[in-house]
Design a protein around this motif. Structure first.
Motif, PDB file in Angstrom:
ATOM      1  N   LYS A   2       0.658  -1.197  -0.444  1.00  0.00           N
ATOM      2  CA  LYS A   2       0.039   0.107   0.041  1.00  0.00           C
ATOM      3  C   LYS A   2       0.939   1.316  -0.196  1.00  0.00           C
ATOM      4  CE  LYS A   2      -4.281  -1.655   1.905  1.00  0.00           C
ATOM      5  NZ  LYS A   2      -5.158  -1.799   3.230  1.00  0.00           N
ATOM      6  N   THR A   5       2.061   1.994  -3.855  1.00  0.00           N
ATOM      7  CA  THR A   5       1.237   2.622  -4.347  1.00  0.00           C
ATOM      8  C   THR A   5       0.674   3.752  -4.202  1.00  0.00           C
ATOM      9  OG1 THR A   5       0.165   0.321  -4.725  1.00  0.00           O
ATOM     10  CG2 THR A   5      -1.151   1.875  -5.502  1.00  0.00           C
ATOM     11  N   ARG A   6       0.483   3.845  -3.095  1.00  0.00           N
ATOM     12  CA  ARG A   6       0.909   5.248  -2.431  1.00  0.00           C
ATOM     13  C   ARG A   6       1.623   6.618  -3.359  1.00  0.00           C
ATOM     14  NH1 ARG A   6      -0.544   5.123   2.946  1.00  0.00           N
ATOM     15  NH2 ARG A   6      -2.648   4.207   2.422  1.00  0.00           N
ATOM     16  N   THR A   7       3.121   5.998  -2.543  1.00  0.00           N
ATOM     17  CA  THR A   7       4.157   7.057  -3.115  1.00  0.00           C
ATOM     18  C   THR A   7       3.952   6.908  -4.663  1.00  0.00           C
ATOM     19  OG1 THR A   7       5.433   5.644  -1.006  1.00  0.00           O
ATOM     20  CG2 THR A   7       6.709   6.932  -3.025  1.00  0.00           C
ATOM     21  N   LEU A   9       2.011   7.063  -6.921  1.00  0.00           N
ATOM     22  CA  LEU A   9       0.221   7.915  -7.099  1.00  0.00           C
ATOM     23  C   LEU A   9       0.757   9.196  -6.719  1.00  0.00           C
ATOM     24  CD1 LEU A   9      -2.601   5.366  -6.329  1.00  0.00           C
ATOM     25  CD2 LEU A   9      -1.721   6.290  -7.960  1.00  0.00           C
ATOM     26  N   THR A  10       1.388   9.252  -5.359  1.00  0.00           N
ATOM     27  CA  THR A  10       1.949  11.034  -5.150  1.00  0.00           C
ATOM     28  C   THR A  10       2.665  11.239  -6.057  1.00  0.00           C
ATOM     29  OG1 THR A  10       1.445  10.578  -2.566  1.00  0.00           O
ATOM     30  CG2 THR A  10       2.550  12.135  -3.446  1.00  0.00           C
ATOM     31  N   GLY A  11       3.270  10.376  -6.981  1.00  0.00           N
ATOM     32  CA  GLY A  11       4.350  11.067  -8.128  1.00  0.00           C
ATOM     33  C   GLY A  11       3.989  11.147  -9.499  1.00  0.00           C
ATOM     34  N   ALA A  13       0.567  11.872  -9.722  1.00  0.00           N
ATOM     35  CA  ALA A  13      -0.442  13.130  -9.628  1.00  0.00           C
ATOM     36  C   ALA A  13       0.394  14.648  -9.218  1.00  0.00           C
ATOM     37  CB  ALA A  13      -1.136  13.384  -8.317  1.00  0.00           C
ATOM     38  N   ALA A  14       2.313  14.210  -9.166  1.00  0.00           N
ATOM     39  CA  ALA A  14       1.978  15.235  -9.009  1.00  0.00           C
ATOM     40  C   ALA A  14       2.784  15.386 -10.578  1.00  0.00           C
ATOM     41  CB  ALA A  14       3.754  15.634  -8.082  1.00  0.00           C
ATOM     42  N   SER A 192      -8.789  21.060  -4.284  1.00  0.00           N
ATOM     43  CA  SER A 192      -8.526  22.161  -4.531  1.00  0.00           C
ATOM     44  C   SER A 192      -8.819  23.390  -3.522  1.00  0.00           C
ATOM     45  CB  SER A 192      -7.892  21.859  -6.169  1.00  0.00           C
ATOM     46  OG  SER A 192      -6.794  23.459  -6.306  1.00  0.00           O
TER      47      SER A 192
END
Length: 197
Positions: A2, A5-7, A9-11, A13-14, A192
């Protein structure tokens, strides 16, 4: 797993908004160069043409059209062409959507929307963000609105649609946000938002 996956998705999204923006700009630039560049190569002597001239000419033409649109005669001609496009069934839908999106992108929100407001749904504590689009119903059918009503556009998140409601003035509460910030807040489902400093 997890955490990985979160890391990831964070990358993603950036980086994704930057990549998509650059890809779109690249596509627009190469398309302008291909279309006008080919025309310029056919017209100009070989020694006067250089790569990128099509893009430069495209930017100059767009700027020139912007300057010309300040003249009354050109505004009238442009309005006539737009009126003609509004009469063609499929074209009017495409043209209207693109025009409205360009108005939003160009920061022309103030000319299309009035204030951002909160709309409280009757009998509930539910509130929606809306944008005043009309306060004067003169010349329109009486069923659409009176002096006591205001037309408010309620967009759905992620730009999948929206509703225009004719609401009593007392049902609206001013929202102390800029139109751009309120639109960003609504279209991103509240993800946002800028905080007032």
């Amino acid at each position: 797993m997890k955490g990985l996956t979160r890391t990831f998705l964070t990358g993603l999204a950036a980086i994704l908004p930057i990549v998509i923006t650059l890809a779109l700009l690249w596509w627009l630039g190469t398309t302008a160069e291909e279309l006008l560049g080919a025309l310029l190569q056919a017209v100009l002597p070989e020694m006067l043409y250089f790569p990128g001239l099509g893009l430069i000419v495209t930017l100059a033409v767009i700027f020139g059209i912007g300057v010309l649109l300040r003249a009354y005669v050109v505004q009238w001609l442009f309005a006539w062409v737009e009126g003609l496009m509004e009469r063609i069934p499929v074209v009017k839908t495409i043209h209207g959507t693109v025009r409205d999106m360009m108005n939003l992108v160009s920061g022309d929100l103030e000319n299309k929307f009035g204030d951002a407001v909160l709309v409280t749904l009757p009998g509930t504590d539910y509130r929606l963000v809306g944008f005043i689009t009309r306060q004067d119903f003169a010349g329109l059918p009486d069923e659409l609105g009176t002096e006591k009503t205001i037309a408010v556009y309620l967009p759905m998140s992620y730009q999948i649609g929206g509703y225009t409601l004719m609401l009593p003035r007392e049902q609206l509460q001013p929202l102390h946000m800029s139109l751009e910030d309120a639109m960003r807040y609504t279209l991103t489902a509240g993800v946002s938002a800028r905080k007032e400093k």
